[in-house]
Design an enzyme around this catalytic site. Structure first.
Site, PDB file in Angstrom:
ATOM      1  N   ARG A 151      47.720 -69.660 -58.910  1.00  6.37           N
ATOM      2  CA  ARG A 151      47.078 -70.444 -59.948  1.00  6.37           C
ATOM      3  C   ARG A 151      46.282 -69.256 -60.915  1.00  6.37           C
ATOM      4  O   ARG A 151      46.273 -68.113 -60.328  1.00  6.37           O
ATOM      5  CB  ARG A 151      45.683 -71.359 -59.353  1.00  6.37           C
ATOM      6  CG  ARG A 151      44.849 -70.471 -58.220  1.00  6.37           C
ATOM      7  CD  ARG A 151      43.977 -71.003 -57.798  1.00  6.37           C
ATOM      8  NE  ARG A 151      43.268 -70.552 -56.564  1.00  6.37           N
ATOM      9  CZ  ARG A 151      42.437 -69.420 -56.338  1.00  6.37           C
ATOM     10  NH1 ARG A 151      42.053 -68.845 -57.258  1.00  6.37           N
ATOM     11  NH2 ARG A 151      42.246 -69.128 -55.251  1.00  6.37           N
TER      12      ARG A 151
ATOM     13  N   GLY B 209      37.576 -68.211 -48.714  1.00  8.99           N
ATOM     14  CA  GLY B 209      36.821 -67.279 -47.665  1.00  8.99           C
ATOM     15  C   GLY B 209      36.159 -68.362 -46.401  1.00  8.99           C
ATOM     16  O   GLY B 209      35.536 -67.709 -45.551  1.00  8.99           O
TER      17      GLY B 209
ATOM     18  N   GLU C  81      47.483 -61.015 -53.237  1.00  9.50           N
ATOM     19  CA  GLU C  81      46.325 -59.979 -52.717  1.00  9.50           C
ATOM     20  C   GLU C  81      46.652 -59.040 -51.627  1.00  9.50           C
ATOM     21  O   GLU C  81      47.527 -59.294 -50.767  1.00  9.50           O
ATOM     22  CB  GLU C  81      45.054 -61.002 -52.241  1.00  9.50           C
ATOM     23  CG  GLU C  81      44.706 -61.928 -53.375  1.00  9.50           C
ATOM     24  CD  GLU C  81      43.561 -62.881 -53.039  1.00  9.50           C
ATOM     25  OE1 GLU C  81      42.707 -63.305 -53.568  1.00  9.50           O
ATOM     26  OE2 GLU C  81      43.311 -63.041 -51.529  1.00  9.50           O
TER      27      GLU C  81
ATOM     28  N   LYS D 254      42.534 -66.579 -38.452  1.00  6.11           N
ATOM     29  CA  LYS D 254      42.343 -67.003 -40.026  1.00  6.11           C
ATOM     30  C   LYS D 254      43.209 -68.228 -39.903  1.00  6.11           C
ATOM     31  O   LYS D 254      44.407 -68.484 -39.428  1.00  6.11           O
ATOM     32  CB  LYS D 254      43.142 -66.188 -40.899  1.00  6.11           C
ATOM     33  CG  LYS D 254      42.368 -64.991 -41.209  1.00  6.11           C
ATOM     34  CD  LYS D 254      43.079 -63.957 -41.614  1.00  6.11           C
ATOM     35  CE  LYS D 254      42.811 -63.690 -43.349  1.00  6.11           C
ATOM     36  NZ  LYS D 254      43.485 -62.702 -44.159  1.00  6.11           N
TER      37      LYS D 254
ATOM     38  N   HIS E  69      39.445 -54.751 -51.339  1.00  4.82           N
ATOM     39  CA  HIS E  69      40.368 -56.068 -51.613  1.00  4.82           C
ATOM     40  C   HIS E  69      41.005 -55.490 -52.918  1.00  4.82           C
ATOM     41  O   HIS E  69      40.317 -55.533 -53.885  1.00  4.82           O
ATOM     42  CB  HIS E  69      39.467 -57.401 -51.539  1.00  4.82           C
ATOM     43  CG  HIS E  69      40.069 -58.540 -52.273  1.00  4.82           C
ATOM     44  ND1 HIS E  69      40.559 -59.536 -51.412  1.00  4.82           N
ATOM     45  CD2 HIS E  69      40.779 -58.584 -53.347  1.00  4.82           C
ATOM     46  CE1 HIS E  69      41.057 -60.434 -52.162  1.00  4.82           C
ATOM     47  NE2 HIS E  69      41.408 -60.017 -53.422  1.00  4.82           N
TER      48      HIS E  69
ATOM     49  N   GLU F 207      45.018 -61.495 -36.814  1.00  2.00           N
ATOM     50  CA  GLU F 207      45.415 -60.258 -37.391  1.00  2.00           C
ATOM     51  C   GLU F 207      44.409 -59.194 -37.061  1.00  2.00           C
ATOM     52  O   GLU F 207      43.252 -59.446 -36.568  1.00  2.00           O
ATOM     53  CB  GLU F 207      44.929 -60.590 -39.056  1.00  2.00           C
ATOM     54  CG  GLU F 207      46.144 -60.495 -39.943  1.00  2.00           C
ATOM     55  CD  GLU F 207      45.889 -60.656 -41.223  1.00  2.00           C
ATOM     56  OE1 GLU F 207      46.493 -61.383 -42.006  1.00  2.00           O
ATOM     57  OE2 GLU F 207      44.616 -60.285 -41.775  1.00  2.00           O
TER      58      GLU F 207
ATOM     59  N   LYS G 271      49.393 -69.469 -45.176  1.00  2.59           N
ATOM     60  CA  LYS G 271      49.116 -68.103 -45.147  1.00  2.59           C
ATOM     61  C   LYS G 271      50.256 -67.289 -44.016  1.00  2.59           C
ATOM     62  O   LYS G 271      50.620 -66.261 -44.384  1.00  2.59           O
ATOM     63  CB  LYS G 271      47.814 -67.662 -44.991  1.00  2.59           C
ATOM     64  CG  LYS G 271      46.762 -68.068 -46.032  1.00  2.59           C
ATOM     65  CD  LYS G 271      45.597 -67.362 -45.732  1.00  2.59           C
ATOM     66  CE  LYS G 271      44.419 -67.689 -46.604  1.00  2.59           C
ATOM     67  NZ  LYS G 271      43.147 -67.035 -46.083  1.00  2.59           N
TER      68      LYS G 271
ATOM     69  N   LYS H  83      34.133 -63.500 -53.207  1.00  4.00           N
ATOM     70  CA  LYS H  83      33.962 -62.401 -54.431  1.00  4.00           C
ATOM     71  C   LYS H  83      32.739 -62.623 -55.050  1.00  4.00           C
ATOM     72  O   LYS H  83      32.376 -63.689 -55.359  1.00  4.00           O
ATOM     73  CB  LYS H  83      35.204 -62.398 -55.103  1.00  4.00           C
ATOM     74  CG  LYS H  83      36.589 -62.164 -54.219  1.00  4.00           C
ATOM     75  CD  LYS H  83      37.729 -62.601 -55.117  1.00  4.00           C
ATOM     76  CE  LYS H  83      38.948 -62.331 -54.381  1.00  4.00           C
ATOM     77  NZ  LYS H  83      40.219 -63.065 -54.942  1.00  4.00           N
TER      78      LYS H  83
ATOM     79  N   VAL I 177      39.376 -66.919 -61.090  1.00  4.55           N
ATOM     80  CA  VAL I 177      38.066 -66.629 -61.758  1.00  4.55           C
ATOM     81  C   VAL I 177      38.110 -65.360 -62.477  1.00  4.55           C
ATOM     82  O   VAL I 177      37.642 -65.257 -63.569  1.00  4.55           O
ATOM     83  CB  VAL I 177      37.173 -66.775 -60.583  1.00  4.55           C
ATOM     84  CG1 VAL I 177      35.496 -66.444 -61.128  1.00  4.55           C
ATOM     85  CG2 VAL I 177      36.961 -68.096 -59.801  1.00  4.55           C
TER      86      VAL I 177
HETATM   87  P1  ADP Z   1      40.559 -66.687 -48.666  1.00  6.55           P
HETATM   88  O1  ADP Z   1      41.990 -67.314 -48.692  1.00  6.55           O
HETATM   89  O2  ADP Z   1      39.809 -67.679 -47.718  1.00  6.55           O
HETATM   90  O3  ADP Z   1      40.187 -66.141 -49.722  1.00  6.55           O
HETATM   91  P2  ADP Z   1      41.625 -64.226 -47.768  1.00  6.55           P
HETATM   92  O4  ADP Z   1      42.884 -63.998 -46.631  1.00  6.55           O
HETATM   93  O5  ADP Z   1      42.038 -64.110 -49.019  1.00  6.55           O
HETATM   94  O6  ADP Z   1      40.848 -65.468 -47.659  1.00  6.55           O
HETATM   95  O7  ADP Z   1      40.767 -63.001 -47.301  1.00  6.55           O
HETATM   96  C1  ADP Z   1      39.123 -63.061 -48.026  1.00  6.55           C
HETATM   97  C2  ADP Z   1      38.280 -61.848 -47.554  1.00  6.55           C
HETATM   98  O8  ADP Z   1      38.541 -61.920 -46.108  1.00  6.55           O
HETATM   99  C3  ADP Z   1      39.280 -60.475 -47.828  1.00  6.55           C
HETATM  100  O9  ADP Z   1      39.003 -60.124 -49.191  1.00  6.55           O
HETATM  101  C4  ADP Z   1      38.676 -59.486 -46.774  1.00  6.55           C
HETATM  102  O10 ADP Z   1      37.409 -59.208 -47.271  1.00  6.55           O
HETATM  103  C5  ADP Z   1      38.470 -60.376 -45.573  1.00  6.55           C
HETATM  104  N1  ADP Z   1      39.597 -60.244 -44.831  1.00  6.55           N
HETATM  105  C6  ADP Z   1      40.793 -61.222 -44.676  1.00  6.55           C
HETATM  106  N2  ADP Z   1      41.796 -60.389 -43.710  1.00  6.55           N
HETATM  107  C7  ADP Z   1      40.881 -59.412 -43.207  1.00  6.55           C
HETATM  108  C8  ADP Z   1      41.521 -58.265 -42.266  1.00  6.55           C
HETATM  109  N3  ADP Z   1      42.479 -58.544 -41.766  1.00  6.55           N
HETATM  110  N4  ADP Z   1      40.568 -57.362 -42.007  1.00  6.55           N
HETATM  111  C9  ADP Z   1      39.538 -57.421 -42.711  1.00  6.55           C
HETATM  112  N5  ADP Z   1      38.860 -58.209 -43.738  1.00  6.55           N
HETATM  113  C10 ADP Z   1      39.770 -59.205 -43.889  1.00  6.55           C
END
Ligand code: ADP
Length: 452
Positions: A292, A165, A275, A158, A208, A200, A116, A237, A295
């Site tokens: 990919r 998640g 995303e 992260k 989202h 971040e 990422k 989700k 869901v």
């Molecule tokens: P994953 O790959 O585990 O799904 P994501 O990076 O897509 O992780 O993030 C999943 C969720 O986490 C997002 O949809 C959001 O709700 C929350 N999130 C991620 N980064 C942020 C951020 N910088 N600020 C607020 N919420 C975040």
């Protein structure tokens, strides 16, 4: 076109892929773990191979076992579905070495987008906005704290290799940061085999929003509209819809262009998702790319009338995309609820067991993607998703009414499910008004009967 596709997955997505193959006239091979022997995907496939015992690492994650199953049955392609090996570069490589087509991008692209921090850098270099944060991964706690202070609290730490998640920690201030940073690194190492993390800004109430991307080997990359996946629990989700109630034509064009530009820069082929987070002021930020089928692809299918799984298979096989859309001519409104065998009163603890009664909802605009049936047993080893209820209506109002009646008439007995909880969310005035963001469930703990 391929002659025979092995589906390296189970559950509803395995059935979904088998259906697409049938329509394309392609033979199918199911693989299954011992407890999945009676599963519908095994019954519906033309051929089947047992690949090991229950635990995923011994079956659905067993790369040599799956490749051997493809070789024995003469499959010339493998569809990984989502989860399990869908974003494993090692699996894509193993397929390539055995001259079997992996229905997904090449290993290098999975690797690039699976990191990422690297994907963030690619987006930034292309001028696509990213959430303010560190330039790539950070190892040193002192340096990380300095970065966090520059960004401003709260921040989110992260895992670079994270997904589903997992591997995320929020720090509200400098005092809690160093501990959270260490925890995030340990969790990342344990869950993903890499301690690499980045920092971040933690947005206070974003939506989202993700764009479905489709690409072919003839130089065409397009998006087929967005999905709003803001209803989440622990960053996972639960409910998705298309189009997003927070979207307008102008914003869709700008976000869609950014998504297409990113996917085009790597000449993306097949189905993928870009995303974003969208803040209260209408600013959007790239978050990650999933390489990919997802869901929630179903809500896009309902609003476009295109079969995205068939299209994914066709494009990876070298055929041209059969449509050109780029966000235009979407029809109506679609919502998906993920029904899990979990108990919301016990912190969503999984509830494996035997289904003693089953009756799916129906009627106009109602679709149920599921692998369960009366008498089937939900094993304890896998994700607790047991069905996806998808509705389509002329507008959001009709879709909401349809989802309510669908959930009300959905009978699943023998295991505890999240159906009543989902119904409560759908009927909540804030959700009904389309005013959701990713903190919706945190704000409405009353919807989580577990808390008390
Ligand atoms: P994953 O790959 O585990 O799904 P994501 O990076 O897509 O992780 O993030 C999943 C969720 O986490 C997002 O949809 C959001 O709700 C929350 N999130 C991620 N980064 C942020 C951020 N910088 N600020 C607020 N919420 C975040």
């Amino acid at each position: 076109m391929f002659k025979k596709i092995l589906i390296a997955n189970r559950g509803e997505i395995a059935l979904r892929v088998i259906r697409a193959c049938r329509e394309l006239g392609v033979a199918t091979v199911a693989v299954y773990s011992e407890p999945d022997q009676e599963s519908l995907h095994v019954r519906f496939a033309d051929d089947d191979v047992c690949i090991g015992p229950g635990p995923s690492r011994l079956s659905y994650l067993n790369i040599p076992g799956i490749i051997a199953a493809a070789e024995i049955t003469g499959a010339d392609a493998i569809h990984p579905g989502y989860g399990f090996l869908a974003e494993s570069p090692e699996f894509a490589e193993a397929c390539a070495e055995s001259k079997i087509t992996f229905i997904g991008p090449p290993a290098e692209q999975i690797r690039l987008m699976g990191d990422k921090a690297a994907a963030r850098k690619l987006a930034k270099d292309m001028g696509v906005p990213v959430v303010p944060g560190s330039n790539g991964s950070i190892e040193n706690p002192a340096e990380a704290l300095k970065t966090a202070e520059e960004i401003g609290f709260p921040v989110i730490i992260k895992a670079a290799a994270g997904g589903g998640g997992k591997g995320m920690r929020v720090a509200d201030d400098a005092e809690s940061f160093t501990h959270a940073f260490q925890l995030a690194r340990n969790e990342a190492l344990a869950a993903f085999g890499s301690a690499s993390v980045y920092v971040e800004k933690y947005l206070s109430a974003p939506r989202h929003i993700e764009f479905q991307i489709m690409g072919d080997k003839h130089g065409r990359v397009m998006h087929v509209g967005e999905r709003d996946c803001s209803v989440q629990r622990r960053h996972q989700k639960l409910i998705e819809e298309a189009p997003s109630p927070g979207m307008n034509k102008e914003l869709r064009a700008r976000m869609g262009d950014a998504a297409v530009e990113l996917a085009s820069s790597i000449e993306y082929v097949g189905a993928g998702t870009i995303e974003f987070l969208l803040d209260e002021d209408g600013r959007f930020y790239f978050m990650e790319m999933n390489t990919r089928i997802q869901v929630e692809h179903t809500v896009t299918e309902m609003t476009t009338n295109f079969d995205l799984v068939k299209e994914q298979i066709r494009t990876v096989a070298g055929e041209k995309l059969s449509f050109c859309l780029n966000g235009g001519s979407l029809r109506g409104h679609a919502i998906e609820c993920r029904v899990n065998a979990e108990d919301p009163r016990r912190d969503f603890q999984p509830c494996p067991g035997t289904i003693t009664a089953y009756h799916p909802p129906g009627g106009p605009g109602v679709r149920v993607d599921t692998h369960i049936y009366q008498g089937c047993t939900i094993p304890p080893y896998y994700d607790s998703l047991i069905a996806k209820v998808i509705v389509h209506g002329l507008n959001r109002e009709e879709a909401l009414a349809r989802m309510t009646q669908a959930l009300d008439s959905f009978i699943v007995e023998g295991v505890t499910t999240t159906i009543p909880f989902l119904r409560a969310v759908i009927c909540h005035p804030e959700f009904a008004a389309g005013a959701v963001d990713t903190k919706f469930l945190e704000r409405h703990k009353d919807l989580l009967p577990a808390a008390e």
